[in-house]
Design a protein around this motif. Structure first.
Motif, PDB file in Angstrom:
ATOM      1  N   LEU A  14       0.759  -1.337   0.050  1.00  0.00           N
ATOM      2  CA  LEU A  14       0.256   0.119  -0.192  1.00  0.00           C
ATOM      3  C   LEU A  14       0.873   1.330   0.001  1.00  0.00           C
ATOM      4  N   VAL A  15       1.976   1.214   0.840  1.00  0.00           N
ATOM      5  CA  VAL A  15       2.696   2.478   0.794  1.00  0.00           C
ATOM      6  C   VAL A  15       3.636   2.577  -0.610  1.00  0.00           C
ATOM      7  N   ALA A  16       4.086   1.556  -0.986  1.00  0.00           N
ATOM      8  CA  ALA A  16       4.598   1.334  -2.384  1.00  0.00           C
ATOM      9  C   ALA A  16       3.613   2.042  -3.300  1.00  0.00           C
ATOM     10  N   SER A  17       2.437   1.663  -3.464  1.00  0.00           N
ATOM     11  CA  SER A  17       1.426   2.243  -4.519  1.00  0.00           C
ATOM     12  C   SER A  17       1.018   3.542  -4.059  1.00  0.00           C
ATOM     13  N   GLY A  18       1.427   4.151  -3.070  1.00  0.00           N
ATOM     14  CA  GLY A  18       0.765   5.561  -2.723  1.00  0.00           C
ATOM     15  C   GLY A  18      -0.344   5.486  -1.977  1.00  0.00           C
ATOM     16  N   ALA A  23      -2.505   2.184   3.961  1.00  0.00           N
ATOM     17  CA  ALA A  23      -1.488   1.858   4.582  1.00  0.00           C
ATOM     18  C   ALA A  23      -1.545   1.855   6.164  1.00  0.00           C
ATOM     19  N   VAL A  24      -2.163   3.157   6.578  1.00  0.00           N
ATOM     20  CA  VAL A  24      -1.981   3.691   7.645  1.00  0.00           C
ATOM     21  C   VAL A  24      -3.303   2.884   8.611  1.00  0.00           C
ATOM     22  N   GLU A  25      -4.359   2.621   7.927  1.00  0.00           N
ATOM     23  CA  GLU A  25      -5.331   1.683   8.571  1.00  0.00           C
ATOM     24  C   GLU A  25      -5.209   0.568   8.552  1.00  0.00           C
ATOM     25  N   ALA A  26      -4.236  -0.071   7.534  1.00  0.00           N
ATOM     26  CA  ALA A  26      -3.968  -1.619   7.779  1.00  0.00           C
ATOM     27  C   ALA A  26      -3.178  -1.689   8.885  1.00  0.00           C
ATOM     28  N   ALA A  27      -2.148  -0.813   8.789  1.00  0.00           N
ATOM     29  CA  ALA A  27      -1.178  -0.902  10.145  1.00  0.00           C
ATOM     30  C   ALA A  27      -1.823  -0.560  11.530  1.00  0.00           C
ATOM     31  N   GLN A  28      -2.696   0.305  11.297  1.00  0.00           N
ATOM     32  CA  GLN A  28      -3.427   0.464  12.662  1.00  0.00           C
ATOM     33  C   GLN A  28      -4.270  -0.790  13.066  1.00  0.00           C
ATOM     34  N   ALA A  29      -4.725  -1.625  12.046  1.00  0.00           N
ATOM     35  CA  ALA A  29      -5.407  -2.804  12.496  1.00  0.00           C
ATOM     36  C   ALA A  29      -4.635  -3.690  12.992  1.00  0.00           C
ATOM     37  N   ARG A  30      -3.366  -4.023  12.698  1.00  0.00           N
ATOM     38  CA  ARG A  30      -2.289  -4.864  13.010  1.00  0.00           C
ATOM     39  C   ARG A  30      -1.987  -4.608  14.225  1.00  0.00           C
ATOM     40  N   VAL A  31      -1.756  -3.147  14.907  1.00  0.00           N
ATOM     41  CA  VAL A  31      -1.260  -2.794  16.149  1.00  0.00           C
ATOM     42  C   VAL A  31      -2.545  -3.156  17.005  1.00  0.00           C
ATOM     43  N   VAL A  49       4.217   8.314   8.738  1.00  0.00           N
ATOM     44  CA  VAL A  49       5.200   9.309   8.275  1.00  0.00           C
ATOM     45  C   VAL A  49       4.957   9.568   6.604  1.00  0.00           C
ATOM     46  N   ALA A  50       4.747   8.439   5.850  1.00  0.00           N
ATOM     47  CA  ALA A  50       4.657   8.466   4.533  1.00  0.00           C
ATOM     48  C   ALA A  50       3.519   9.181   4.107  1.00  0.00           C
ATOM     49  N   MET A  51       2.562   9.085   4.814  1.00  0.00           N
ATOM     50  CA  MET A  51       1.070   9.650   4.771  1.00  0.00           C
ATOM     51  C   MET A  51       1.271  11.135   4.887  1.00  0.00           C
ATOM     52  N   LEU A  52       1.966  11.523   6.057  1.00  0.00           N
ATOM     53  CA  LEU A  52       2.175  12.897   6.193  1.00  0.00           C
ATOM     54  C   LEU A  52       3.182  13.585   5.205  1.00  0.00           C
ATOM     55  N   LEU A  53       4.091  12.917   4.682  1.00  0.00           N
ATOM     56  CA  LEU A  53       4.995  13.586   3.889  1.00  0.00           C
ATOM     57  C   LEU A  53       4.167  13.739   2.443  1.00  0.00           C
ATOM     58  N   GLN A  74       5.650  17.350  11.427  1.00  0.00           N
ATOM     59  CA  GLN A  74       4.819  16.076  12.516  1.00  0.00           C
ATOM     60  C   GLN A  74       5.403  14.635  11.914  1.00  0.00           C
ATOM     61  N   ALA A  75       5.771  14.644  10.632  1.00  0.00           N
ATOM     62  CA  ALA A  75       6.550  13.553  10.264  1.00  0.00           C
ATOM     63  C   ALA A  75       7.827  13.500  10.641  1.00  0.00           C
ATOM     64  N   ARG A  76       8.513  14.341  10.914  1.00  0.00           N
ATOM     65  CA  ARG A  76       9.905  14.222  11.241  1.00  0.00           C
ATOM     66  C   ARG A  76       9.835  13.802  12.929  1.00  0.00           C
ATOM     67  N   ALA A  77       8.856  14.377  13.541  1.00  0.00           N
ATOM     68  CA  ALA A  77       8.560  14.258  15.136  1.00  0.00           C
ATOM     69  C   ALA A  77       8.428  12.397  15.126  1.00  0.00           C
ATOM     70  N   LEU A  78       7.511  12.184  14.317  1.00  0.00           N
ATOM     71  CA  LEU A  78       7.073  10.638  14.170  1.00  0.00           C
ATOM     72  C   LEU A  78       8.327   9.502  13.975  1.00  0.00           C
ATOM     73  N   ALA A  79       9.173  10.138  13.049  1.00  0.00           N
ATOM     74  CA  ALA A  79      10.230   9.277  12.422  1.00  0.00           C
ATOM     75  C   ALA A  79      11.310   9.319  13.390  1.00  0.00           C
TER      76      ALA A  79
END
Length: 406
Positions: A14-18, A23-31, A49-53, A74-79
């Protein structure tokens, strides 16, 4: 491939395809499914981070650079979060390259904002707005002090501001000198220059305001004098000049409003006088009465013209009555004299002429009846002659005289 690996591949794809939000939703489901999984937490953070960028890049493209800078921050703070486990499988997945990007975007965006501020400063410099140009270059330096040409522009601005400060001092002192001499117009120009070259700093603005206020008061005083002598249009100009010096002058504002009405009424007065000259009494009266309602200060002038109107109208009736009288049209003359005396108790010799005509008409009517019944031809002839002397064209008097052998 284990279910966990399959879920991780989904986030990667999902990240690779933009598809950053997905991607965030899928990752949140895993968490949510496995809160203790460091890999799930890292992948959720990196997807965020990718979404904020991506959001920051879109904002920057649209010209919302300050908002883009906030997203990149915000992206840098997360990274840079200490919870990020660089050695986890997230780092091995290829997502670990993303945390290096926020600072790059921050640097690029700050450089872009700095360039915009510098461009704005250069335009202000061309327009001669040194103070605002200096502020713009200062803002550019806050975002990127290494911007090419920024230091040179700042140094040039400082030199010119120093030169302007010297000019402002010279003009200010000249203004004080002219103020002392009482020449307010020159003092205003000098304080205006001083204010311009001091870029709103110092006492020049205060002095300029004082001088403008005094000039406004002088123009108001002159306007009131003109107003009291009936020069309403000239007074209006003075009130406007006062407001030009001091837009907040209450006296000038009230006076100007008053002069609008009085100047309009004055024009109506002149229009009424024109109709009087044309001897169109009804139109003149209509215009003058309407104009009288418009004014508070010229009612006496309107009353005078209305009186002149009535005098002229009565004089016209009197002239007509005289013409009728001398043309032996006594009944018409009597009507005119009566109309005059209905409007006026007295007008020249109208009452005496009316009384004389009434007596003459009554005498002629009496004589005419008498001659009609008179049997003595000589006496009848005398009666007819007397009628002729009083009213030559009364009824058939000429025919009667001819038939009587006169």
């Amino acid at each position: 491939m284990t279910p966990e690996d399959h879920d991780s591949d989904e986030v990667h794809l999902l990240v690779a395809s933009g598809e950053y939000t997905a991607a965030v939703e899928a990752a949140q489901a895993r968490v949510s499914a496995d809160p203790n999984s460091a890999k799930a937490r890292d992948e959720h953070r990196l997807a965020s981070v990718a979404m904020l960028l991506d959001w920051g890049r879109q904002l920057s493209f649209l010209g919302y650079d300050e908002e883009a800078l906030e997203a990149f921050g915000q992206a840098r703070a997360l990274a840079q979060s200490p919870e990020f486990e660089a050695g986890s499988s997230a780092g091995e997945s290829g997502l670990a390259r993303i945390p290096n990007q926020p600072q790059q975007w921050i640097d690029k965006t700050r450089a872009k904002i700095a360039a915009d501020w510098m461009s704005r400063g250069e335009q202000l410099l061309v327009n001669g707005d040194l103070g605002e140009a200096s502020d713009a270059f200062g803002m550019a330096a806050e975002y990127d002090s290494s911007l090419p040409g920024l230091q040179a522009a700042g140094a040039s601005i400082e030199k010119r501001l120093e030169f302007h400060a010297d000019l402002a001092e010279v003009y200010y002192n000249e203004g004080i000198s002219q103020l002392r001499k009482g020449d307010l117009d020159v003092a205003r120009s000098r304080f205006s220059y001083a204010d311009k070259y001091s870029h709103g700093e110092g006492r020049a603005k205060e002095r300029l305001s004082e001088v403008k206020g005094e000039l406004a008061r002088r123009h108001v005083a002159l306007a009131e004098t003109l107003e009291s002598t009936g020069f309403f249009s000239a007074a209006r100009v003075e009130y406007l000049t006062a407001l030009d010096s001091d837009p907040g002058s209450a006296e000038a504002l009230v006076g100007l409003e008053r002069m609008h009405s009085e100047a309009k009424a004055f024009e109506t007065l002149k229009r009424g006088e024109m109709w009087v000259l044309r001897e169109d009494w009804e139109q003149a009266k209509e215009v003058l009465l309407a104009g009288r309602e418009q004014t508070q200060m010229q009612k006496e002038a309107f009353d005078q013209v209305l009186t002149q109107l009535e005098d002229a109208r009565i004089a016209e009736k009197y002239e007509l009555a005289l013409n009728l009288e001398h043309d032996f049209r006594f009944n018409g003359a009597i009507v005119q004299y009566e109309e005059i005396l209905d409007d006026r108790d007295f007008f020249l010799d109208s009452r005496a002429r009316l009384d004389t005509l009434r007596e003459k008409v009554e005498r002629v009517e009496t004589l005419y009846k008498a001659q009609g019944t008179e049997q003595d031809s000589q006496e009848r002839q005398r009666l007819l002659k007397e009628i002729e002397s009083l009213w030559p064209d009364y009824k058939d008097i000429q025919d009667l005289l001819e038939s009587s052998g006169s």
